[in-house]
Design a protein around this motif. Structure first.
Motif, PDB file in Angstrom:
ATOM      1  N   GLU A 140      -5.424  -4.568  13.342  1.00 37.00           N
ATOM      2  CA  GLU A 140      -5.302  -4.973  11.938  1.00 37.00           C
ATOM      3  C   GLU A 140      -6.294  -4.207  11.056  1.00 37.00           C
ATOM      4  N   LYS A 141      -7.503  -4.012  11.582  1.00 38.38           N
ATOM      5  CA  LYS A 141      -8.517  -3.258  10.839  1.00 38.38           C
ATOM      6  C   LYS A 141      -8.089  -1.808  10.650  1.00 38.38           C
ATOM      7  N   ALA A 142      -7.524  -1.213  11.682  1.00 32.64           N
ATOM      8  CA  ALA A 142      -7.069   0.178  11.599  1.00 32.64           C
ATOM      9  C   ALA A 142      -5.927   0.305  10.593  1.00 32.64           C
ATOM     10  N   ALA A 143      -4.985  -0.638  10.626  1.00 31.74           N
ATOM     11  CA  ALA A 143      -3.866  -0.616   9.677  1.00 31.74           C
ATOM     12  C   ALA A 143      -4.387  -0.778   8.258  1.00 31.74           C
ATOM     13  N   PHE A 144      -5.360  -1.656   8.073  1.00 30.93           N
ATOM     14  CA  PHE A 144      -5.924  -1.901   6.749  1.00 30.93           C
ATOM     15  C   PHE A 144      -6.580  -0.629   6.206  1.00 30.93           C
ATOM     16  N   GLU A 145      -7.259   0.103   7.079  1.00 32.11           N
ATOM     17  CA  GLU A 145      -7.891   1.366   6.668  1.00 32.11           C
ATOM     18  C   GLU A 145      -6.848   2.391   6.221  1.00 32.11           C
ATOM     19  N   ARG A 146      -5.640   2.292   6.759  1.00 30.62           N
ATOM     20  CA  ARG A 146      -4.545   3.179   6.357  1.00 30.62           C
ATOM     21  C   ARG A 146      -3.828   2.663   5.102  1.00 30.62           C
ATOM     22  N   GLY A 147      -4.290   1.546   4.571  1.00 30.80           N
ATOM     23  CA  GLY A 147      -3.666   0.986   3.373  1.00 30.80           C
ATOM     24  C   GLY A 147      -2.528   0.038   3.677  1.00 30.80           C
ATOM     25  N   GLU A 148      -2.487  -0.477   4.890  1.00 30.12           N
ATOM     26  CA  GLU A 148      -1.429  -1.399   5.312  1.00 30.12           C
ATOM     27  C   GLU A 148      -2.040  -2.750   5.666  1.00 30.12           C
ATOM     28  N   GLY A 149      -1.245  -3.804   5.482  1.00 28.91           N
ATOM     29  CA  GLY A 149      -1.665  -5.136   5.907  1.00 28.91           C
ATOM     30  C   GLY A 149      -2.736  -5.745   5.023  1.00 28.91           C
ATOM     31  N   GLY A 150      -3.380  -6.744   5.555  1.00 27.23           N
ATOM     32  CA  GLY A 150      -4.380  -7.484   4.808  1.00 27.23           C
ATOM     33  C   GLY A 150      -3.727  -8.588   3.997  1.00 27.23           C
ATOM     34  N   ALA A 151      -4.544  -9.306   3.288  1.00 28.18           N
ATOM     35  CA  ALA A 151      -4.069 -10.399   2.432  1.00 28.18           C
ATOM     36  C   ALA A 151      -4.463 -10.100   0.990  1.00 28.18           C
ATOM     37  N   LEU A 152      -3.604 -10.500   0.062  1.00 37.92           N
ATOM     38  CA  LEU A 152      -3.892 -10.310  -1.360  1.00 37.92           C
ATOM     39  C   LEU A 152      -4.514 -11.584  -1.910  1.00 37.92           C
ATOM     40  N   THR A 153      -5.736 -11.462  -2.384  1.00 37.61           N
ATOM     41  CA  THR A 153      -6.477 -12.599  -2.905  1.00 37.61           C
ATOM     42  C   THR A 153      -6.563 -12.501  -4.427  1.00 37.61           C
ATOM     43  N   PRO A 154      -6.033 -13.498  -5.142  1.00 37.25           N
ATOM     44  CA  PRO A 154      -6.135 -13.483  -6.607  1.00 37.25           C
ATOM     45  C   PRO A 154      -7.602 -13.529  -7.057  1.00 37.25           C
ATOM     46  N   VAL A 155      -7.964 -12.633  -7.987  1.00 30.97           N
ATOM     47  CA  VAL A 155      -9.336 -12.600  -8.489  1.00 30.97           C
ATOM     48  C   VAL A 155      -9.410 -12.778 -10.008  1.00 30.97           C
ATOM     49  N   ILE A 156      -8.335 -12.473 -10.720  1.00 34.71           N
ATOM     50  CA  ILE A 156      -8.283 -12.640 -12.177  1.00 34.71           C
ATOM     51  C   ILE A 156      -6.875 -13.089 -12.537  1.00 34.71           C
ATOM     52  N   CYS A 157      -6.754 -14.036 -13.444  1.00 35.20           N
ATOM     53  CA  CYS A 157      -5.431 -14.364 -13.976  1.00 35.20           C
ATOM     54  C   CYS A 157      -5.552 -14.538 -15.481  1.00 35.20           C
TER      55      CYS A 157
END
Length: 133
Positions: free
Chosen positions: A38-55
């Protein structure tokens, strides 16, 4: 088909009723317990979770240029990777107010937290639509 922020603005301007736009800016993050794959995929710009920070909600006339929206977001000190956009239609020629947008914006944030993003337009920092599949 909307493929950029400028397409979105053109479409919103062409609507019969005035529009209010809802924005949820999100940062891509990896959970603490992510595997090596998962870490390797994330480094390639794949996966992870989207966390709202501003609305925020804005009248269409307030956000005709994407660069101005990005500049305003940078003033918050929050970094972000993707912004989700939705539109609300007014009634009788009157655009929705900020008060009217509050509940739909809150629901939008919660929906994104749960990973339900198909009803929203995701844009990158350049204002181009992105595929999250």
């Amino acid at each position: 088909m909307i493929s950029s922020y400028s397409d979105l603005i053109k479409t919103a301007k062409s609507e019969h009723e005035p529009q209010r736009l809802l924005f949820v800016f999100c940062r891509a993050e990896l959970p603490d317990d992510a595997s090596a794959d998962e870490k390797a995929a994330f480094e390639r710009g794949e996966g992870g979770a989207l966390t709202p920070v501003i609305c925020v909600d804005k009248a269409l006339e307030e956000v005709l240029e994407f660069a101005a929206l990005v500049e305003e977001s940078e003033g918050t000190g929050q970094s972000w990777d993707v912004v989700f956009v939705a539109a609300m239609s007014g009634r009788g020629g009157t655009p929705p107010s900020t008060d009217e947008a509050q509940q739909p914006l809150t629901m939008m944030v919660e929906s994104i937290r749960l990973g339900h993003v198909s009803n929203y337009l995701p844009l990158d920092k350049s204002g181009n639509a992105v595929s999250l599949g």
